[in-house]
Design an enzyme around this catalytic site. Structure first.
Site, PDB file in Angstrom:
ATOM      1  N   ALA A  65     -11.357   7.477  -6.117  1.00 19.51           N
ATOM      2  CA  ALA A  65     -12.053   6.982  -5.062  1.00 19.51           C
ATOM      3  C   ALA A  65     -11.028   5.966  -4.644  1.00 19.51           C
ATOM      4  CB  ALA A  65     -13.160   6.301  -5.362  1.00 19.51           C
ATOM      5  N   GLY A 108     -12.801   9.533  -9.264  1.00 21.95           N
ATOM      6  CA  GLY A 108     -13.557  10.477  -8.554  1.00 21.95           C
ATOM      7  C   GLY A 108     -12.979  11.726  -8.170  1.00 21.95           C
ATOM      8  N   GLU A 111     -14.144  13.849 -11.033  1.00 17.25           N
ATOM      9  CA  GLU A 111     -15.557  14.078 -10.774  1.00 17.25           C
ATOM     10  C   GLU A 111     -15.638  15.108  -9.694  1.00 17.25           C
ATOM     11  OE1 GLU A 111     -16.132   9.986  -9.939  1.00 17.25           O
ATOM     12  OE2 GLU A 111     -17.379   9.770 -11.744  1.00 17.25           O
ATOM     13  N   GLU A 131     -11.449   4.459 -14.532  1.00 14.63           N
ATOM     14  CA  GLU A 131     -12.225   3.274 -13.904  1.00 14.63           C
ATOM     15  C   GLU A 131     -12.299   1.962 -14.840  1.00 14.63           C
ATOM     16  OE1 GLU A 131     -13.295   6.377 -14.146  1.00 14.63           O
ATOM     17  OE2 GLU A 131     -13.954   6.895 -12.100  1.00 14.63           O
TER      18      GLU A 131
HETATM   19  N1  CAA Z   1      -7.044   4.582  -4.285  1.00  8.70           N
HETATM   20  C1  CAA Z   1      -6.114   4.008  -3.384  1.00  8.70           C
HETATM   21  N2  CAA Z   1      -4.922   4.232  -3.138  1.00  8.70           N
HETATM   22  C2  CAA Z   1      -4.270   4.985  -4.225  1.00  8.70           C
HETATM   23  C3  CAA Z   1      -5.034   5.414  -5.367  1.00  8.70           C
HETATM   24  C4  CAA Z   1      -6.416   5.337  -5.080  1.00  8.70           C
HETATM   25  N3  CAA Z   1      -7.401   5.538  -6.140  1.00  8.70           N
HETATM   26  N4  CAA Z   1      -4.429   5.983  -6.214  1.00  8.70           N
HETATM   27  C5  CAA Z   1      -3.172   5.899  -5.735  1.00  8.70           C
HETATM   28  N5  CAA Z   1      -3.046   5.363  -4.398  1.00  8.70           N
HETATM   29  C6  CAA Z   1      -1.860   4.899  -3.783  1.00  8.70           C
HETATM   30  C7  CAA Z   1      -1.019   3.736  -4.202  1.00  8.70           C
HETATM   31  O1  CAA Z   1      -1.683   2.379  -3.729  1.00  8.70           O
HETATM   32  C8  CAA Z   1       0.355   3.870  -3.484  1.00  8.70           C
HETATM   33  O2  CAA Z   1       0.102   3.500  -2.281  1.00  8.70           O
HETATM   34  P1  CAA Z   1       1.547   2.557  -1.670  1.00  8.70           P
HETATM   35  O3  CAA Z   1       2.527   3.293  -1.523  1.00  8.70           O
HETATM   36  O4  CAA Z   1       0.682   2.261  -0.302  1.00  8.70           O
HETATM   37  O5  CAA Z   1       1.540   1.488  -2.538  1.00  8.70           O
HETATM   38  C9  CAA Z   1       0.364   5.458  -3.451  1.00  8.70           C
HETATM   39  O6  CAA Z   1      -0.896   5.940  -3.452  1.00  8.70           O
HETATM   40  C10 CAA Z   1       1.093   6.167  -4.531  1.00  8.70           C
HETATM   41  O7  CAA Z   1       0.784   5.481  -5.932  1.00  8.70           O
HETATM   42  P2  CAA Z   1       1.527   5.009  -7.141  1.00  8.70           P
HETATM   43  O8  CAA Z   1       2.678   4.193  -6.485  1.00  8.70           O
HETATM   44  O9  CAA Z   1       0.676   4.041  -7.837  1.00  8.70           O
HETATM   45  O10 CAA Z   1       2.016   6.415  -7.717  1.00  8.70           O
HETATM   46  P3  CAA Z   1       2.612   6.332  -9.176  1.00  8.70           P
HETATM   47  O11 CAA Z   1       3.314   7.765  -9.551  1.00  8.70           O
HETATM   48  O12 CAA Z   1       3.439   5.311  -9.660  1.00  8.70           O
HETATM   49  O13 CAA Z   1       1.287   6.323  -9.970  1.00  8.70           O
HETATM   50  C11 CAA Z   1      -1.144   6.885 -10.627  1.00  8.70           C
HETATM   51  C12 CAA Z   1       0.084   7.268  -9.931  1.00  8.70           C
HETATM   52  C13 CAA Z   1      -1.019   6.982 -11.921  1.00  8.70           C
HETATM   53  C14 CAA Z   1      -2.149   8.231 -10.287  1.00  8.70           C
HETATM   54  C15 CAA Z   1      -1.635   5.651  -9.880  1.00  8.70           C
HETATM   55  O14 CAA Z   1      -1.395   5.625  -8.618  1.00  8.70           O
HETATM   56  C16 CAA Z   1      -2.996   5.039 -10.249  1.00  8.70           C
HETATM   57  O15 CAA Z   1      -3.324   4.612 -11.190  1.00  8.70           O
HETATM   58  N6  CAA Z   1      -4.122   5.258  -9.510  1.00  8.70           N
HETATM   59  C17 CAA Z   1      -5.216   4.896  -9.431  1.00  8.70           C
HETATM   60  C18 CAA Z   1      -6.241   5.649 -10.225  1.00  8.70           C
HETATM   61  C19 CAA Z   1      -7.389   5.274 -10.682  1.00  8.70           C
HETATM   62  O16 CAA Z   1      -7.661   4.072 -11.171  1.00  8.70           O
HETATM   63  N7  CAA Z   1      -8.645   6.146 -10.228  1.00  8.70           N
HETATM   64  C20 CAA Z   1      -9.827   5.728 -10.288  1.00  8.70           C
HETATM   65  C21 CAA Z   1     -10.311   5.233  -8.915  1.00  8.70           C
HETATM   66  S1  CAA Z   1     -11.977   4.706  -9.095  1.00  8.70           S
HETATM   67  C22 CAA Z   1     -13.059   5.719  -8.832  1.00  8.70           C
HETATM   68  O17 CAA Z   1     -12.634   6.927  -8.976  1.00  8.70           O
HETATM   69  C23 CAA Z   1     -14.548   5.347  -8.949  1.00  8.70           C
HETATM   70  C24 CAA Z   1     -15.499   6.457  -9.072  1.00  8.70           C
HETATM   71  O18 CAA Z   1     -15.794   7.158  -9.823  1.00  8.70           O
HETATM   72  C25 CAA Z   1     -16.173   7.040  -7.819  1.00  8.70           C
END
Ligand code: CAA
Length: 257
Positions: A65, A108, A111, A131
């Site tokens: 998400a 998400g 999911e 999460e």
């Molecule tokens: N939401 C918003 N933006 C996201 C994102 C997310 N879930 N995942 C990545 N991005 C964005 C980053 O903020 C970054 O943007 P900027 O360049 O503007 O800073 C861009 O995508 C690239 O990401 P990274 O620089 O972090 O890339 P990376 O290769 O170093 O890492 C990753 C990749 C491990 C996937 C890392 O981005 C990450 O941990 N992302 C979040 C994953 C996460 O926590 N997902 C769960 C979300 S909560 C959810 O999903 C709730 C639910 O059940 C409904």
């Protein structure tokens, strides 16, 4: 139809939907789900299309998400709008959806893959429910579907530690039906879709419905539903054609009636 966050194209009898927010690693915001809903509804109404392949980029199916969209939500806003409830609409469409997962399928994203009917993965796929690292829990089915796919212990470990599972482990754990080289992912998913397209569409829809009932009911209820659907196939031209073709030792020519 014009979309901002997804691309939709038809490949023979299969619609290929690509989540297209590369700068955010395909993070799933409200617009993605609004557009997915519009696209899937149009596909349901299109008799030329028999199945859907849903994919992302080589780096991310979807990294979850959209955290930036969620960051300022408070309880009232999340609860009063039932923030992620509409995501489940993906499961209400009648045509089979094949998730073709490369790269990250997190939160998400994992999911969403599990809402699809078949999941195939590229060798670089990574599944996770991270999460817990954000001080929250899965909200779109992760705590409910993952346990049914891979069992309690593995689901608990992923959800409580946030650790990712690679493609090979995901196949071993039955989260995905097969793993293919990255360069073959879309072709393989389209091949499955086109194979399904050779069958009778209403019978495919009934089969999908029957399998999905297993998620929601007891075994006794599910078996009752399955028998009713099985008997219902006998009211179709395609059931008659399928069995006649078998006895005449030829391929069936389904009319989708
Ligand atoms: N939401 C918003 N933006 C996201 C994102 C997310 N879930 N995942 C990545 N991005 C964005 C980053 O903020 C970054 O943007 P900027 O360049 O503007 O800073 C861009 O995508 C690239 O990401 P990274 O620089 O972090 O890339 P990376 O290769 O170093 O890492 C990753 C990749 C491990 C996937 C890392 O981005 C990450 O941990 N992302 C979040 C994953 C996460 O926590 N997902 C769960 C979300 S909560 C959810 O999903 C709730 C639910 O059940 C409904």
């Amino acid at each position: 139809m014009a979309y901002e966050t997804i691309l939709v194209e038809n490949r023979d009898a299969v619609a290929l939907i690509t989540i297209n927010r590369p700068k955010a690693l395909n993070a799933l915001n409200a617009l993605v789900f609004q557009e997915l809903e519009r696209a899937l509804s149009a596909i349901d109404a299109d008799e030329e299309i028999a199945a859907v392949v849903l994919t992302g980029s080589e780096k991310a199916f979807a990294a979850g998400a959209d955290i930036k969209e969620m960051a300022d939500l408070d309880f009232s806003a999340a609860y009063n709008t039932d923030y992620v409830a509409h995501w489940q609409n993906v499961t209400r469409h009648s045509k089979p959806i094949i998730a073709a997962v490369a790269g990250y399928a997190l939160g998400g994203g994992c999911e969403l893959a599990m809402m699809c009917d078949i999941v195939i993965a590229a060798e670089n796929a990574r599944f996770g429910q991270p999460e817990i690292n954000l001080g929250t829990i899965p909200g779109a089915g992760g705590s409910q579907r993952l346990i049914r796919e891979i069992g309690k212990s593995k689901a608990m470990e992923m959800i409580l530690t946030g650790r990712m599972m690679n493609a090979e482990d995901a196949e071993r754990a039955n989260l995905v039906s097969r793993v293919v080289p990255l360069e073959n992912l879309i072709d393989e998913a389209l091949r499955i879709g086109n194979e399904i397209a050779q069958k009778s569409q209403p019978i495919v829809a009934m089969a999908k419905e029957a399998v999905n009932v297993a998620y929601e009911t007891s075994l006794a209820e599910g078996l009752r539903f399955e028998r009713r659907a099985f008997y219902a196939t006998f009211a179709t031209d395609d059931r008659a054609e399928g069995m006649t073709a078998f006895t005449e030792k030829r391929s069936a020519r389904f009319s989708h009636r």
